[in-house]
Design a protein around this motif. Structure first.
Motif, short mmCIF file in Angstrom:
data_model
loop_
_atom_site.label_atom_id
_atom_site.label_comp_id
_atom_site.label_asym_id
_atom_site.label_seq_id
_atom_site.Cartn_x
_atom_site.Cartn_y
_atom_site.Cartn_z
N VAL A 201 0.82 -1.34 -0.21
CA VAL A 201 -0.06 0.11 -0.03
C VAL A 201 0.84 1.24 0.01
CG1 VAL A 201 -1.81 1.33 1.24
CG2 VAL A 201 -1.70 -1.34 1.21
N ARG A 202 0.56 1.95 -1.03
CA ARG A 202 1.40 3.41 -1.15
C ARG A 202 0.52 4.60 -1.07
NH1 ARG A 202 5.38 2.00 -6.15
NH2 ARG A 202 6.33 0.17 -5.35
N ASN A 203 1.06 5.58 -0.32
CA ASN A 203 0.62 6.92 -0.34
C ASN A 203 0.40 7.54 -1.61
OD1 ASN A 203 0.46 9.82 -0.28
ND2 ASN A 203 1.18 9.72 1.88
N SER A 204 -0.80 7.60 -2.42
CA SER A 204 -1.00 8.41 -3.66
C SER A 204 -0.23 9.46 -3.80
CB SER A 204 -2.44 8.27 -3.97
OG SER A 204 -3.20 9.47 -3.08
N THR A 205 0.09 10.37 -2.86
CA THR A 205 0.77 11.67 -3.32
C THR A 205 2.31 11.45 -3.49
OG1 THR A 205 -0.99 12.68 -1.56
CG2 THR A 205 0.98 14.04 -2.30
N SER B 175 3.70 8.16 -3.34
CA SER B 175 4.04 6.79 -3.56
C SER B 175 4.88 6.22 -2.58
CB SER B 175 4.78 6.95 -5.06
OG SER B 175 4.02 7.43 -5.93
N TYR C 229 -6.96 8.48 6.13
CA TYR C 229 -6.81 8.16 4.86
C TYR C 229 -8.27 7.87 4.42
CZ TYR C 229 -1.65 8.22 4.77
OH TYR C 229 -0.39 8.64 4.78
N GLN D 136 -10.52 3.00 0.55
CA GLN D 136 -10.34 2.61 -0.94
C GLN D 136 -10.88 1.21 -1.26
OE1 GLN D 136 -8.97 4.60 -3.57
NE2 GLN D 136 -9.50 2.99 -5.01
N ILE E 108 0.08 -3.55 -6.18
CA ILE E 108 0.06 -2.16 -5.67
C ILE E 108 -1.23 -1.60 -5.38
CG2 ILE E 108 1.45 0.06 -5.82
CD1 ILE E 108 3.40 -2.20 -5.37
N SER F 297 -3.45 1.87 -3.43
CA SER F 297 -2.82 3.32 -2.97
C SER F 297 -3.97 3.79 -2.12
CB SER F 297 -2.82 4.11 -4.28
OG SER F 297 -3.90 4.21 -4.99
N ARG G 78 -5.41 7.60 -0.18
CA ARG G 78 -5.27 9.12 -0.58
C ARG G 78 -5.31 9.71 0.93
NH1 ARG G 78 -8.48 13.32 -0.71
NH2 ARG G 78 -10.43 12.05 -0.92
N GLU H 171 -7.85 9.89 -6.41
CA GLU H 171 -7.75 10.44 -5.23
C GLU H 171 -8.89 11.38 -5.32
OE1 GLU H 171 -4.77 13.82 -6.15
OE2 GLU H 171 -4.03 12.20 -5.66
#
Length: 551
Positions: free
Chosen positions: A48-52, A54, A110, A113, A131, A133, A135, A512
């Motif tokens: 899981v990554r931060n969409s801002t 990555s 967050y 999602q 992957i 993400s 937001r 996002e």
């Protein structure tokens, strides 16, 4: 004979009873097939990554629901498990092949999602990687524009980057500046940031944005001026070891064996040539060479590999005429790992490669201290020159800002009026678009996930608006009436929310921009609770989808 007939009839009764039991419990076959499938699971890594930025997001809860599809019946959802990401934002799960899964990822601060994963083409032998993400809820935008010496916009030839560095997490993101000198990026509110704006040979600026400066949700950077920069001397590392007569830092020499090979690369052979020249011209200089490996394979095999590489290095150094007493070699293997990638930890190839190295250190401290004294004196001279250079750059920058302000003050009233009208038109259009989004009617037929024709048209219009205004973010919440069970109603609103998200994303908008929520029958707007007699129209009042602006 009568005894045999009695036994035969008894067996017939048992057989008939068994067949009837199986007919009444078809799930037994499904369970048997599922158990067979579980023996042939596909290993899958989820990150899981931060969409801002990555960057990995830890402590995220990810719920898995397996969805089964049937030809003449609605799909059936079964809870599969819930997993939490570790410090690297990852977790590993074994999934069933040829299945569909609905994933719900959630963490405080967050947006939740929803995702869908199909394992149709997943490998059963190699590890699969997915992957996801998330937001962050609170973002602010950083905008700016570069100008020419006279304060006017630059042409279409700018080649540069803007990098935003999060002082709290240490993560950064770099984006390309537009050819016309404009740029825009976003960041999560609540942390201090350093922003670096660079254009080769024309601009090298850094500014800090504090938490207090983020409250408006938008930060306008002053207009930096593009002009040729004075050439500056590259500052050397104060710990560099520069041998007299050579420009290279001896500790920066890189000798590498790729992967698990026993063969030096062309680059490593060239580096050995440089090392050979330094040592042959300075016979009193002594070094250590420690051969390390990554943690892939067993520690015993890695130690043997390190010893083999030591022999290869000894042979190559001998070819270059280096005295045996000048170099002390040590086979280390995987005992001194630089990062988290110890044995048993799943790491990317690049992280394992960091541990696969030959480290150089100095033995002759007397010579080393003499070199460090020379380096310190040279550094002091460079620092003083750099200080004067920076002072001159600040003075020139202030003069350019004054000129830009004077240019801005000279803009005519007519030009200001035109620009103001243009801005007002855009603001009015944006306001009208938001009003249209909030009034969008999203309905489904009865207790199904089939949308009405009006809903399909409205979703297409919503996607068009969100694509035109990427800064607009919405929250969609699905509700239903109390007819049928709580579990059925919650699943129904979840499926409807997933359909709405899929349709909007098909319109090429940013993920996002959408936040989904589904309540089932939790928030009824009248008294038509489960079991209470109400008209169809009264029940339908609770069967609704609410669209709100998400700041």
């Amino acid at each position: 004979m009568k005894c045999l007939l009695s036994v035969f009839k008894y067996l017939q009764i048992l057989l008939i009873w068994g067949l009837v039991s199986l007919a009444m419990s078809p799930d037994l076959f499904a369970q048997y097939d599922e158990n067979l499938d579980r023996e042939l699971t596909v290993p899958t890594v989820f990150q899981v990554r931060n969409s801002t930025f990555s960057e990995p997001v830890h402590s995220v809860k990810v719920k898995f629901v397996r969805r089964e599809y049937f030809e003449d019946a609605p799909p059936r959802d079964d809870f599969y498990g819930e997993y939490t990401t570790d410090s690297s934002g990852s977790f590993v799960v074994s999934l069933l092949p040829n299945k569909s899964y609905l994933l719900t990822s959630s963490k405080k601060d967050y947006s939740t999602q929803l995702s869908k994963v199909k394992t149709t083409d997943f490998s059963r032998t190699n590890q699969n990687k997915i992957i996801l993400s998330l937001r962050p809820r609170s973002l602010f935008v950083i905008n700016g524009q570069l100008v020419s010496d006279d304060g006017t916009p630059v042409g279409n030839d700018v080649v540069g980057t803007i990098t935003i560095y999060n002082r709290k997490t240490g993560h950064s993101r770099t984006e390309v500046i537009n050819a016309d000198g404009t740029y825009s990026t976003s960041a999560v509110q609540g942390d201090d940031y350093d922003v670096f704006i660079e254009v080769a040979d024309r601009l090298d600026e850094m500014l800090t944005i504090t938490v207090a400066e983020q409250e408006e949700g938008e930060y306008e950077v002053e207009s930096f001026v593009l002009k040729p920069l004075p050439k500056k001397e590259v500052a050397q590392d104060p710990n560099a070891i520069i041998i007299p007569g050579f420009s290279r830092d001896i500790l920066s020499i890189e000798i590498d064996f790729p992967g698990k090979s026993k063969k030096l690369t062309k680059h490593a052979l060239a580096e050995l040539d440089t090392l050979g020249q330094i040592l042959t011209k300075n016979p009193n200089f002594k070094i250590n060479l420690d051969v390390h490996t990554d943690a892939i394979n067993s520690s015993r095999l890695n130690y043997i590999l390190a010893k083999t590489r030591v022999k290869i290095l000894e042979k190559e150094l001998t070819k270059r005429g280096i005295l045996t007493e000048q170099v002390v070699m040590r086979a280390v293997g995987e005992d001194e790992i630089l990062n988290r990638c110890v044995e048993g930890i799943n790491c990317p190839k690049e992280e394992h490669a960091e541990n696969n190295r030959v480290a150089i250190s100095i033995v002759d401290t007397a010579t080393l201290n003499s070199i460090k004294t020379q380096v310190a004196a040279a550094k002091a001279e460079r620092d003083e020159a750099l200080r004067k250079q920076n002072e001159e750059r600040k003075r020139q920058r202030e003069l350019a800002r004054q000129a830009a302000r004077a240019k801005k003050d000279s803009i005519t009233a007519e030009e200001l009026a035109k620009q103001q009208q243009k801005d007002n038109n855009q603001k009015y259009k944006r306001k009208a678009s938001i009003a249209q989004l909030l009034k969008s009617k999203l309905e489904f037929e009865g207790k199904t996930t089939k949308p009405t024709s009006e809903t399909v048209e409205n979703l297409a219009s919503m996607a068009k608006i969100l694509k035109e205004f990427p800064d607009i973010k919405i929250k969609v919440t699905c509700h239903t009436d109390a007819r049928k069970s709580d579990k059925f109603n919650l699943k129904l609103t979840e499926s409807r929310a997933q359909y709405i998200q899929d349709e909007l994303l098909n319109g090429n908008i940013l993920g996002e921009q959408i936040e989904l929520d589904y309540k089932g029958e939790e928030e009824l707007i009248n008294d038509c609770e489960d079991g209470k007699k109400c008209t169809k129209e009264q029940h339908e009042e609770n069967n609704r989808v609410i669209v709100k602006l998400n700041k």
